[in-house]
Enzyme design. Structure first.
Site, PDB file in Angstrom:
ATOM      1  N   GLU A 135       1.868   1.580  -3.520  1.00 24.39           N
ATOM      2  CA  GLU A 135       0.708   2.057  -4.276  1.00 24.39           C
ATOM      3  C   GLU A 135       0.500   3.559  -4.044  1.00 24.39           C
ATOM      4  O   GLU A 135       0.216   4.309  -4.988  1.00 24.39           O
ATOM      5  CB  GLU A 135      -0.529   1.276  -3.821  1.00 24.39           C
ATOM      6  CG  GLU A 135      -1.793   1.664  -4.547  1.00 24.39           C
ATOM      7  CD  GLU A 135      -2.978   0.855  -4.071  1.00 24.39           C
ATOM      8  OE1 GLU A 135      -3.693   0.323  -4.918  1.00 24.39           O
ATOM      9  OE2 GLU A 135      -3.191   0.765  -2.835  1.00 24.39           O
ATOM     10  N   ARG A 185       0.832  -1.213   0.000  1.00 20.99           N
ATOM     11  CA  ARG A 185       0.000   0.000   0.000  1.00 20.99           C
ATOM     12  C   ARG A 185       0.865   1.261   0.000  1.00 20.99           C
ATOM     13  O   ARG A 185       0.488   2.276  -0.581  1.00 20.99           O
ATOM     14  CB  ARG A 185      -0.958   0.016   1.189  1.00 20.99           C
ATOM     15  CG  ARG A 185      -2.045  -1.033   1.092  1.00 20.99           C
ATOM     16  CD  ARG A 185      -2.944  -0.794  -0.130  1.00 20.99           C
ATOM     17  NE  ARG A 185      -3.916  -1.848  -0.266  1.00 20.99           N
ATOM     18  CZ  ARG A 185      -3.917  -2.761  -1.240  1.00 20.99           C
ATOM     19  NH1 ARG A 185      -3.000  -2.728  -2.173  1.00 20.99           N
ATOM     20  NH2 ARG A 185      -4.836  -3.682  -1.302  1.00 20.99           N
ATOM     21  N   SER A 238      15.251  14.405   0.853  1.00 19.99           N
ATOM     22  CA  SER A 238      16.161  13.380   1.330  1.00 19.99           C
ATOM     23  C   SER A 238      15.430  12.302   2.112  1.00 19.99           C
ATOM     24  O   SER A 238      14.582  12.599   2.951  1.00 19.99           O
ATOM     25  CB  SER A 238      17.234  14.004   2.229  1.00 19.99           C
ATOM     26  OG  SER A 238      18.050  13.005   2.790  1.00 19.99           O
TER      27      SER A 238
END
Length: 159
Positions: A99, A96, A122
């Site tokens: 995603e 997830r 960063s």
């Protein structure tokens, strides 16, 4: 002299799994260990699980609190090899996050460039906080990533 399996240091990730099992059996939470060591909870969890070297003082505190043996403490303090494990992507929680970046990554990149200019955020110089947020539709995972902006700085080889 013959080298045996006992002579080889534990892999950092294997040591992290063992330490996590010890932590759970003792009923200690990551948050409690974070307070005890004076380190941020996300960093400490990541470090114990193998992603960062743990400073000696933190390793000593964990050793004393969790009754860790010398091999586990030694694994904690070693420099990790940070690599990508494709098997991790099969985990639903980790997937997830991937995603989320696939869907919102281009927008976040555009917004960073609009706000800061040509550069990156960063992942090395950052802090991450995770907390539970109450919501009428169900509790929320509130994740805050505070990363240093690093502008691209094209330097001539002649400089």
């Amino acid at each position: 002299m013959t080298t045996t399996a006992e002579d080889r240091p534990l892999d950092k990730q294997q040591a992290g799994e063992i330490i996590d099992a010890i932590r759970r059996r003792r009923g200690a939470t990551w948050a409690e260990l974070s307070v005890l060591t004076g380190r941020p909870v996300v960093w400490l969890t990541s470090a114990v699980l193998g992603a960062h070297p743990v400073p000696e003082d933190v390793a000593t505190t964990l050793r004393d609190e969790l009754d860790l043996d010398a091999g586990l403490v030694e694994a904690l303090t070693r420099q990790p090899t940070r690599t990508h494990d494709p098997a991790l992507l099969a985990d639903p929680t980790i997937y997830r996050f991937q995603e989320l970046i696939q869907v919102y990554g281009p927008a976040l990149k555009a917004l960073i460039h609009e706000e800061f200019g040509d550069g990156i955020m960063s992942a090395i110089n950052c802090s991450i906080d995770l907390r539970r947020g109450e919501h009428p539709g169900g509790d929320r995972v509130v994740l805050t990533i505070d990363g240093k902006f690093l502008p691209y700085d094209w330097v001539s080889a002649e400089a």
